[in-house]
Design a protein around this motif. Sequence first.
Motif, short mmCIF file in Angstrom:
data_model
loop_
_atom_site.label_atom_id
_atom_site.label_comp_id
_atom_site.label_asym_id
_atom_site.label_seq_id
_atom_site.Cartn_x
_atom_site.Cartn_y
_atom_site.Cartn_z
N ALA A 212 12.64 5.32 3.12
CA ALA A 212 12.35 4.34 2.08
C ALA A 212 11.32 4.86 1.09
O ALA A 212 11.43 4.64 -0.12
N GLN A 213 10.30 5.57 1.59
CA GLN A 213 9.30 6.16 0.70
C GLN A 213 9.94 7.14 -0.28
O GLN A 213 9.59 7.17 -1.46
N GLU A 214 10.86 7.94 0.21
CA GLU A 214 11.54 8.89 -0.66
C GLU A 214 12.31 8.17 -1.76
O GLU A 214 12.27 8.55 -2.94
N LYS A 215 13.03 7.12 -1.37
CA LYS A 215 13.85 6.39 -2.33
C LYS A 215 12.99 5.67 -3.38
O LYS A 215 13.31 5.65 -4.57
N LEU A 216 11.89 5.08 -2.92
CA LEU A 216 11.00 4.40 -3.86
C LEU A 216 10.38 5.39 -4.83
O LEU A 216 10.20 5.08 -6.02
N ALA A 217 10.07 6.59 -4.34
CA ALA A 217 9.50 7.62 -5.21
C ALA A 217 10.51 8.06 -6.27
O ALA A 217 10.12 8.51 -7.35
N ARG A 218 11.81 7.93 -5.97
CA ARG A 218 12.84 8.31 -6.94
C ARG A 218 13.12 7.19 -7.94
O ARG A 218 13.95 7.34 -8.83
N GLY A 219 12.43 6.05 -7.77
CA GLY A 219 12.59 4.96 -8.74
C GLY A 219 13.61 3.91 -8.36
O GLY A 219 13.95 3.05 -9.18
N GLU A 220 14.15 3.94 -7.14
CA GLU A 220 15.12 2.93 -6.73
C GLU A 220 14.42 1.60 -6.48
O GLU A 220 13.23 1.55 -6.14
N SER A 221 15.14 0.50 -6.64
CA SER A 221 14.53 -0.82 -6.50
C SER A 221 14.20 -1.13 -5.05
O SER A 221 14.85 -0.61 -4.12
N VAL A 222 13.22 -1.99 -4.85
CA VAL A 222 12.79 -2.35 -3.49
C VAL A 222 13.94 -2.99 -2.72
O VAL A 222 14.17 -2.68 -1.55
N ALA A 223 14.69 -3.88 -3.37
CA ALA A 223 15.78 -4.58 -2.69
C ALA A 223 16.86 -3.60 -2.23
O ALA A 223 17.35 -3.69 -1.09
N SER A 224 17.26 -2.68 -3.10
CA SER A 224 18.30 -1.73 -2.71
C SER A 224 17.82 -0.78 -1.63
O SER A 224 18.58 -0.41 -0.72
#
Length: 259
Positions: A212-224
């Motif tokens: 999840a940390q990786e995805k959030l760092a890439r700019g993906e939304s919290v919900a997705s």
Amino acid sequence: MTPAAADRPDAETPWLLGGHIKQDTRRIAERHAHARGQIFGIESGVMAIRTEHAYWLIGPGQCLGLPPHIPHEARSHGAVAGWSLYVSAAKCSGLPKDPFLAGGTRLLTALADRLSHDADETRWDAQISRLAECFWHEFLTAPRASVSLPFPQSEKLCRVANTLSDNPADSRDQKDWAELAAMSLRSFVRHFTLETGLPFSVWRQRLRILNAQEKLARGESVASVALDVGYESLGAFATTFYKNTGYRPSDYARLCRTP
């Protein structure tokens, strides 16, 4: 500083060599090793380091100490800025034999930023030497964190770990994973804990949060992100994320984007 300089004999170069990290896009460095130790520090973005035995995620304000001669892969998730310092093998002799994550104090970060630009063969002088020694003392006393994702070593359990790494949202229960490993449930639970130091449920949760940390760092939304790593409830995801990182997901995403 070129990669070759980091692998030259200690006697030919200063004991510490600096380099600055600044990337605007995702980057992957295939498995490699250095004759010198390496210290990664991240100012913004996220850097992931994978060795044969474990996985670390370096976020803003953190640094990772990597001993000499350890094969590792590195990848960034979106834009990342920070520094990388190469330390002679002799200087690293008193460090732990395994990589470790540390918190970057303000003094350590300021010294590292200066050294990442000025610590090279052509500019090394008495002043840089003193700054390097100050940095080293601060690094040795920086608070260390044990947060990493250790991987099992046996082939059967690696099959499970790699399958989950490819899809952290896989919701199969422990009995199903035991079957995949061709083990009884009791043996699976016992051996997984012995090889990783973590109960399977804790290991899977940590894998999901790191992903999840990786995805959030890439700019993906919290919900997705919550759905992608296996949480149907946004509230449960936010609670677990905060418990593991000390940040709310939205705050962590904002931190990764802040220089």
